[in-house]
Motif scaffolding. Structure first.
Motif, PDB file in Angstrom:
ATOM      1  N   SER A  14       0.548  -1.679  -0.194  1.00 52.10           N
ATOM      2  CA  SER A  14       0.161   0.315  -0.061  1.00 52.10           C
ATOM      3  C   SER A  14       1.040   1.293   0.166  1.00 52.10           C
ATOM      4  N   THR A  15       0.632   2.107  -0.867  1.00 53.77           N
ATOM      5  CA  THR A  15       1.172   3.784  -0.858  1.00 53.77           C
ATOM      6  C   THR A  15       0.552   4.905  -1.567  1.00 53.77           C
TER       7      THR A  15
ATOM      8  N   ALA B 187       1.511   6.715  -7.305  1.00 57.05           N
ATOM      9  CA  ALA B 187       1.213   6.097  -8.347  1.00 57.05           C
ATOM     10  C   ALA B 187       1.984   5.654  -9.133  1.00 57.05           C
TER      11      ALA B 187
ATOM     12  N   ALA C 169       3.045   2.304  -7.183  1.00 57.74           N
ATOM     13  CA  ALA C 169       2.618   1.278  -6.992  1.00 57.74           C
ATOM     14  C   ALA C 169       2.989   0.608  -8.515  1.00 57.74           C
ATOM     15  N   ARG C 170       3.067   1.683  -9.546  1.00 57.69           N
ATOM     16  CA  ARG C 170       2.779   1.345 -10.749  1.00 57.69           C
ATOM     17  C   ARG C 170       3.929   0.450 -10.409  1.00 57.69           C
TER      18      ARG C 170
ATOM     19  N   VAL D 264      -4.889  -3.874  -8.285  1.00 61.12           N
ATOM     20  CA  VAL D 264      -5.105  -3.260  -8.032  1.00 61.12           C
ATOM     21  C   VAL D 264      -6.300  -2.507  -7.594  1.00 61.12           C
TER      22      VAL D 264
ATOM     23  N   ILE E  39      -7.993   1.315  -5.348  1.00 67.11           N
ATOM     24  CA  ILE E  39      -7.982   2.956  -5.209  1.00 67.11           C
ATOM     25  C   ILE E  39      -8.770   3.468  -4.607  1.00 67.11           C
TER      26      ILE E  39
ATOM     27  N   ARG F 228      -4.914   6.157  -2.536  1.00 67.71           N
ATOM     28  CA  ARG F 228      -4.703   5.742  -1.812  1.00 67.71           C
ATOM     29  C   ARG F 228      -4.407   3.898  -2.126  1.00 67.71           C
ATOM     30  N   TYR F 229      -3.292   4.118  -3.227  1.00 64.82           N
ATOM     31  CA  TYR F 229      -3.094   2.320  -4.279  1.00 64.82           C
ATOM     32  C   TYR F 229      -3.026   1.671  -3.975  1.00 64.82           C
ATOM     33  N   GLN F 230      -3.159  -0.223  -3.467  1.00 65.37           N
ATOM     34  CA  GLN F 230      -3.290  -1.219  -3.305  1.00 65.37           C
ATOM     35  C   GLN F 230      -2.543  -1.994  -3.983  1.00 65.37           C
ATOM     36  N   VAL F 231      -1.563  -2.404  -4.174  1.00 68.48           N
ATOM     37  CA  VAL F 231      -1.021  -3.952  -5.124  1.00 68.48           C
ATOM     38  C   VAL F 231      -1.264  -4.656  -4.020  1.00 68.48           C
TER      39      VAL F 231
END
Length: 160
Positions: free
Chosen positions: A48-49, A52, A55-56, A72, A74, A85-88
């Protein structure tokens, strides 16, 4: 945007040509900001970050090095800054367990004896990953300050 965020955006856009360095960076990123997900007997990963580009980068490192199923998500924060917040998420599977074993993320010894960190280039990308995953830096026109926060005291050992 903060200066740290600008630096992280620039670093996250750097491309590697060495698979071992890619994996060294991924090890540090996942150790700093990743979490293990358990579903039955299978293992997954959650990263999580708010950045962007980062995350990519994590998504690209995972997809180019391992045959894992990713997703992913968002979300928009409801607190103060209201940033995305971007969650991979790497879905739990036997392939994830193999990847984590290769990266030594499930090892008791951690990175201390990780063969991925033998070269100078791999150590540099490991440091970059550690900064991207949990670091901050102040603007150079004031007092210099670089900080990386981790809860694991053995984490910095491979680079010292």
């Amino acid at each position: 945007m903060s200066f740290s965020n600008d630096v992280k955006n620039e670093l996250a856009r750097l491309e590697q040509r060495d698979p071992n360095s890619d994996k060294a960076e991924l090890v540090a990123l996942l150790r700093m900001s990743g979490a293990i997900v358990l579903r039955g007997m299978n293992v997954g990963i959650h990263f999580s970050t708010e950045n962007a580009a980062l995350a990519r980068k994590v998504l690209q490192l995972l997809k180019s090095n391992y045959q894992v199923q990713t997703e992913v998500v968002i979300t928009r924060s409801r607190r103060l800054k209201k940033n995305n917040r971007y969650q991979v998420q790497v879905m739990p599977s036997p392939m994830v367990s193999k990847a984590m074993t290769e990266l030594q993320l499930l090892s008791v010894e951690g990175d201390l004896k990780n063969p991925l960190l033998n070269s100078h280039a791999a150590k540099k990308t490991y440091l970059r990953g550690a900064f991207l995953g949990g670091g901050s830096v102040s603007r150079p026109n004031s007092d210099y300050h670089l900080e990386m926060v981790t809860t694991n005291e053995t984490f910095p050992q491979p680079i010292i």
